[in-house]
Write a protein that holds these residues in place. Sequence first.
Motif, PDB file in Angstrom:
ATOM      1  N   THR A   1     -26.479  23.907 -18.732  1.00  0.00           N
ATOM      2  CA  THR A   1     -25.722  23.224 -19.793  1.00  0.00           C
ATOM      3  C   THR A   1     -26.309  23.481 -21.186  1.00  0.00           C
ATOM      4  OG1 THR A   1     -27.023  21.205 -19.502  1.00  0.00           O
ATOM      5  CG2 THR A   1     -24.974  21.364 -18.256  1.00  0.00           C
TER       6      THR A   1
ATOM      7  N   PRO B   1     -17.275  23.215 -23.434  1.00  0.00           N
ATOM      8  CA  PRO B   1     -17.708  24.018 -22.285  1.00  0.00           C
ATOM      9  C   PRO B   1     -18.773  23.394 -21.381  1.00  0.00           C
ATOM     10  CG  PRO B   1     -18.771  24.810 -24.282  1.00  0.00           C
ATOM     11  CD  PRO B   1     -17.873  23.695 -24.700  1.00  0.00           C
TER      12      PRO B   1
ATOM     13  N   SER C   1     -16.128  27.356  -9.509  1.00  0.00           N
ATOM     14  CA  SER C   1     -17.571  27.122  -9.381  1.00  0.00           C
ATOM     15  C   SER C   1     -18.069  27.136  -7.945  1.00  0.00           C
ATOM     16  CB  SER C   1     -17.929  25.774 -10.024  1.00  0.00           C
ATOM     17  OG  SER C   1     -17.725  25.808 -11.410  1.00  0.00           O
TER      18      SER C   1
ATOM     19  N   VAL D   1     -26.210  25.139 -12.589  1.00  0.00           N
ATOM     20  CA  VAL D   1     -25.480  24.901 -13.837  1.00  0.00           C
ATOM     21  C   VAL D   1     -26.464  24.905 -15.005  1.00  0.00           C
ATOM     22  CG1 VAL D   1     -23.983  23.344 -15.138  1.00  0.00           C
ATOM     23  CG2 VAL D   1     -23.750  23.493 -12.647  1.00  0.00           C
TER      24      VAL D   1
ATOM     25  N   GLN E   1     -17.664  25.781 -18.934  1.00  0.00           N
ATOM     26  CA  GLN E   1     -16.465  25.350 -18.218  1.00  0.00           C
ATOM     27  C   GLN E   1     -15.211  25.601 -19.057  1.00  0.00           C
ATOM     28  OE1 GLN E   1     -16.804  21.509 -16.369  1.00  0.00           O
ATOM     29  NE2 GLN E   1     -14.608  21.118 -16.425  1.00  0.00           N
TER      30      GLN E   1
ATOM     31  N   GLN F   1     -10.618  21.847 -16.263  1.00  0.00           N
ATOM     32  CA  GLN F   1     -11.227  20.663 -15.651  1.00  0.00           C
ATOM     33  C   GLN F   1     -10.297  19.927 -14.681  1.00  0.00           C
ATOM     34  OE1 GLN F   1     -12.326  18.341 -19.088  1.00  0.00           O
ATOM     35  NE2 GLN F   1     -10.206  17.777 -19.563  1.00  0.00           N
TER      36      GLN F   1
ATOM     37  N   LEU G   1     -20.288  21.582 -18.355  1.00  0.00           N
ATOM     38  CA  LEU G   1     -19.978  21.204 -16.978  1.00  0.00           C
ATOM     39  C   LEU G   1     -20.952  20.095 -16.594  1.00  0.00           C
ATOM     40  CD1 LEU G   1     -19.640  23.734 -13.973  1.00  0.00           C
ATOM     41  CD2 LEU G   1     -20.149  21.311 -13.751  1.00  0.00           C
TER      42      LEU G   1
ATOM     43  N   THR H   1     -14.849  28.180 -14.247  1.00  0.00           N
ATOM     44  CA  THR H   1     -15.930  28.258 -15.224  1.00  0.00           C
ATOM     45  C   THR H   1     -16.346  29.709 -15.459  1.00  0.00           C
ATOM     46  OG1 THR H   1     -17.694  28.064 -13.565  1.00  0.00           O
ATOM     47  CG2 THR H   1     -16.857  26.011 -14.506  1.00  0.00           C
TER      48      THR H   1
ATOM     49  N   ASN I   1     -23.361  28.858 -13.477  1.00  0.00           N
ATOM     50  CA  ASN I   1     -22.248  28.384 -14.291  1.00  0.00           C
ATOM     51  C   ASN I   1     -22.791  28.007 -15.669  1.00  0.00           C
ATOM     52  OD1 ASN I   1     -19.984  27.811 -12.069  1.00  0.00           O
ATOM     53  ND2 ASN I   1     -21.933  27.062 -11.256  1.00  0.00           N
TER      54      ASN I   1
ATOM     55  N   PRO J   1     -14.820  20.926 -12.023  1.00  0.00           N
ATOM     56  CA  PRO J   1     -15.061  22.192 -12.743  1.00  0.00           C
ATOM     57  C   PRO J   1     -14.299  23.305 -12.045  1.00  0.00           C
ATOM     58  CG  PRO J   1     -16.921  21.678 -11.343  1.00  0.00           C
ATOM     59  CD  PRO J   1     -15.975  20.524 -11.215  1.00  0.00           C
TER      60      PRO J   1
ATOM     61  N   THR K   1     -20.043  31.678 -25.643  1.00  0.00           N
ATOM     62  CA  THR K   1     -19.714  30.264 -25.436  1.00  0.00           C
ATOM     63  C   THR K   1     -19.253  29.597 -26.731  1.00  0.00           C
ATOM     64  OG1 THR K   1     -21.369  30.208 -23.660  1.00  0.00           O
ATOM     65  CG2 THR K   1     -20.571  28.092 -24.453  1.00  0.00           C
TER      66      THR K   1
END
Length: 330
Positions: free
Chosen positions: A321, A289, A87, A319, A107, A110, A291, A219, A104, A216, A238
């Motif tokens: 989400t 997934p 990332s 990011v 993810q 981790q 982040l 990713t 991003n 992260p 995803t």
Amino acid sequence: MRKSLILLTIFLIAFFSFAGCTQKEKLEKVRVGEVTHSLFYAPLYVAIGKGYFKEAGLDVDLQTTAGGDKTMTALLSNGIDIALVGSETTIYVHSQGAKDPVINFAQLTQTDGTFLVSRKKVDSFSWRDLEGTTFLGQRKGGMPQMAGEFVLKKHGIDPQKDLNLIQSIEFANIANAFASGTGDYVQLFEPTASIFEKEGKGHIVASFGAELGKVPYTTFMAKESFLKKDAKTAEAFTKAIYKAQQWVDTHSPAEIAKVTAPFFKDTPSDIMVKVIERYKNQNSYATNPILDEEEWNNLQSIMKEAGELPKQVPHAELVNTKIAEKAIGQ
């Protein structure tokens, strides 16, 4: 009657052949570049091997782009649609004033995925053993190197003063350089680290992932324009990744190794099982997934400590989400 049966047979063959072609044509091709080829990315290979991408209507063309800089170059120049890389690269692109920033959106890992490999067998390892040795590190500014330096400093070691630190070797050639005799210690991904151990070329003495905590580390990312224009593609992608993450989380290393084996034909099955077990035990594989903001801030703390953070970037800026949240049904 016989003529009718022949005509019916021809019709059915033609129909199912056409249906098969139509189904194949429906698959949308998505070009994905992975920064390296490693069992660290097992959920990605599971998504391909178990057919989750095809179920989502996608034909994933996976290529190894070997290194963060090359991966990002491929993404920015439209050589690939989606990149799997650290990332931190999105922050570097953002700092250069990119008009079409890289975002991003899912993810995969981790924790750090590298291990400390010693040339000599060490019965009782201490991080202080590295002082005064030659350390074959990763590319400056890359996540492996920054994570490695963060862990070394945590143990009171200044990488620039206490080690003979080598960072001039190309990412793809680091393992070969160590195998050829360069360095006392090296930072390696799996399965290379375990293969070296089995072949007597080195010995795994510590895990950077276990020392670093959650970040992260790797990713899936894409240009903002792609995520807007091909939103449904990103969502389907995803969802397939999430399905694979859940499968990996609920299955044994041996089962995962069986599915991922076609992607690592030169890696012995016992090594694959050992590597996957090691990654599962230290929770390297993200189970969803998303982040989150805490991990994003941890990443920037590591970059800042390494002197590589151009400017603090808010989580919401780089990011997305929403795609991941939709994929897991939130």
